[in-house]
Design an enzyme around this catalytic site. Structure first.
Site, PDB file in Angstrom:
ATOM      1  N   ARG A 126      -4.933  -7.425  18.374  1.00  0.00           N
ATOM      2  CA  ARG A 126      -5.743  -6.403  19.039  1.00  0.00           C
ATOM      3  C   ARG A 126      -7.175  -6.920  19.146  1.00  0.00           C
ATOM      4  O   ARG A 126      -7.425  -7.908  19.799  1.00  0.00           O
ATOM      5  CB  ARG A 126      -5.666  -5.091  18.257  1.00  0.00           C
ATOM      6  CG  ARG A 126      -4.302  -4.443  18.347  1.00  0.00           C
ATOM      7  CD  ARG A 126      -4.078  -3.427  17.267  1.00  0.00           C
ATOM      8  NE  ARG A 126      -4.032  -4.082  15.959  1.00  0.00           N
ATOM      9  CZ  ARG A 126      -3.792  -3.466  14.809  1.00  0.00           C
ATOM     10  NH1 ARG A 126      -3.588  -2.180  14.803  1.00  0.00           N
ATOM     11  NH2 ARG A 126      -3.744  -4.138  13.685  1.00  0.00           N
ATOM     12  N   SER A 173      -1.555   2.029  13.125  1.00  0.00           N
ATOM     13  CA  SER A 173      -0.806   3.045  12.386  1.00  0.00           C
ATOM     14  C   SER A 173      -1.754   3.858  11.507  1.00  0.00           C
ATOM     15  O   SER A 173      -1.615   5.074  11.388  1.00  0.00           O
ATOM     16  CB  SER A 173       0.257   2.387  11.509  1.00  0.00           C
ATOM     17  OG  SER A 173       1.178   1.696  12.298  1.00  0.00           O
ATOM     18  N   LYS A 202       0.890  -1.154   0.000  1.00  0.00           N
ATOM     19  CA  LYS A 202       0.000   0.000   0.000  1.00  0.00           C
ATOM     20  C   LYS A 202       0.923   1.196   0.000  1.00  0.00           C
ATOM     21  O   LYS A 202       2.101   1.062   0.285  1.00  0.00           O
ATOM     22  CB  LYS A 202      -0.907  -0.026   1.243  1.00  0.00           C
ATOM     23  CG  LYS A 202      -0.156  -0.350   2.521  1.00  0.00           C
ATOM     24  CD  LYS A 202      -1.077  -0.725   3.664  1.00  0.00           C
ATOM     25  CE  LYS A 202      -0.260  -1.237   4.843  1.00  0.00           C
ATOM     26  NZ  LYS A 202      -0.978  -1.829   5.893  1.00  0.00           N
TER      27      LYS A 202
HETATM   28  P1  ADP Z   1       1.098  -5.153   9.037  1.00  0.00           P
HETATM   29  O1  ADP Z   1       0.870  -4.275   7.850  1.00  0.00           O
HETATM   30  O2  ADP Z   1       1.982  -6.331   8.776  1.00  0.00           O
HETATM   31  O3  ADP Z   1      -0.135  -5.516   9.819  1.00  0.00           O
HETATM   32  P2  ADP Z   1       1.640  -3.278  11.141  1.00  0.00           P
HETATM   33  O4  ADP Z   1       2.805  -2.373  11.232  1.00  0.00           O
HETATM   34  O5  ADP Z   1       0.299  -2.640  11.000  1.00  0.00           O
HETATM   35  O6  ADP Z   1       1.996  -4.250   9.970  1.00  0.00           O
HETATM   36  O7  ADP Z   1       1.592  -4.231  12.408  1.00  0.00           O
HETATM   37  C1  ADP Z   1       2.641  -5.125  12.687  1.00  0.00           C
HETATM   38  C2  ADP Z   1       2.185  -6.068  13.789  1.00  0.00           C
HETATM   39  O8  ADP Z   1       1.929  -5.342  14.993  1.00  0.00           O
HETATM   40  C3  ADP Z   1       0.886  -6.816  13.484  1.00  0.00           C
HETATM   41  O9  ADP Z   1       0.977  -8.111  14.051  1.00  0.00           O
HETATM   42  C4  ADP Z   1      -0.168  -6.017  14.201  1.00  0.00           C
HETATM   43  O10 ADP Z   1      -1.291  -6.798  14.545  1.00  0.00           O
HETATM   44  C5  ADP Z   1       0.614  -5.581  15.430  1.00  0.00           C
HETATM   45  N1  ADP Z   1       0.077  -4.363  16.022  1.00  0.00           N
HETATM   46  C6  ADP Z   1      -0.270  -3.229  15.398  1.00  0.00           C
HETATM   47  N2  ADP Z   1      -0.730  -2.309  16.267  1.00  0.00           N
HETATM   48  C7  ADP Z   1      -0.688  -2.901  17.485  1.00  0.00           C
HETATM   49  C8  ADP Z   1      -1.076  -2.489  18.806  1.00  0.00           C
HETATM   50  N3  ADP Z   1      -1.625  -1.307  19.034  1.00  0.00           N
HETATM   51  N4  ADP Z   1      -0.869  -3.353  19.820  1.00  0.00           N
HETATM   52  C9  ADP Z   1      -0.352  -4.572  19.570  1.00  0.00           C
HETATM   53  N5  ADP Z   1      -0.005  -5.032  18.368  1.00  0.00           N
HETATM   54  C10 ADP Z   1      -0.167  -4.211  17.334  1.00  0.00           C
END
Ligand code: ADP
Length: 161
Positions: free
Chosen positions: A91, A129, A42
């Site tokens: 989450r 994010s 993305k």
């Molecule tokens: P992706 O695009 O691979 O999901 P992210 O950067 O969004 O990458 O997330 C990486 C990992 O961290 C994923 O396993 C996601 O579920 C976890 N994650 C994201 N936000 C949180 C949060 N607030 N608390 C715990 N784990 C999180």
């Protein structure tokens, strides 16, 4: 035997939810590699270099934790680093389905690799994010949800728009 885990993600940008997971994981494994996906599939707000830099700033000198980038399959990166574990954060229930599918697929591709799920800290259960970006770009205060360097970066993106 050194237990190596990778914690893969886009980290666009890293949040305190991610930092909480990697901090807790660092107590369970000898080494944890935060593995930043080169192309999240993305459009990312931050470049790969900036995403890595913000993670490094947030981690400081956390023992046993390093940051790397990777391209391609997560299982191939894990294999190349002799990692035996993938860490993922969970989450709300909405994370479950995709994570379940990915862990099954990764098991098929590389049976020796385990996916370990860690539950998000209660304060960060609804933190993502994408939500942070959306709120920050509309001028909302996300300083309690992201590391200081990320907050600064989000503010400057906003000012330069
Ligand atoms: P992706 O695009 O691979 O999901 P992210 O950067 O969004 O990458 O997330 C990486 C990992 O961290 C994923 O396993 C996601 O579920 C976890 N994650 C994201 N936000 C949180 C949060 N607030 N608390 C715990 N784990 C999180």
């Amino acid at each position: 035997m050194t237990r190596i885990a990778i914690y893969p993600g886009s980290f666009d940008p890293v949040t305190l939810g991610h930092i909480d997971i990697v901090t807790r994981a660092s107590r369970l494994f000898d080494r944890v590699i935060m593995a930043v996906v080169v192309n999240p599939g993305k459009n990312s707000l931050f470049s790969l270099e900036t995403r890595i830099h913000m993670i490094e700033e947030a981690l400081g000198s956390m023992p046993g934790v390093t940051v790397e980038s990777f391209e391609g399959l997560t299982v191939d990166f894990a294999r190349s680093r002799q990692a035996s574990v993938i860490i993922r954060g969970l989450r709300a229930i909405s994370d479950f389905e995709l994570e379940f599918q990915m862990s099954q697929m990764n098991k098929t591709l590389y049976p020796q690799l385990e996916t370990v799920f860690m539950m998000a800290k209660q304060d960060y259960t609804f933190l993502s994010s994408s939500m942070v970006k959306e709120v920050a770009l509309l001028g909302g205060d996300v300083s309690s949800l992201v590391p200081a360097s990320v907050n600064t970066a989000l503010c400057s993106v906003n000012h330069n728009r």
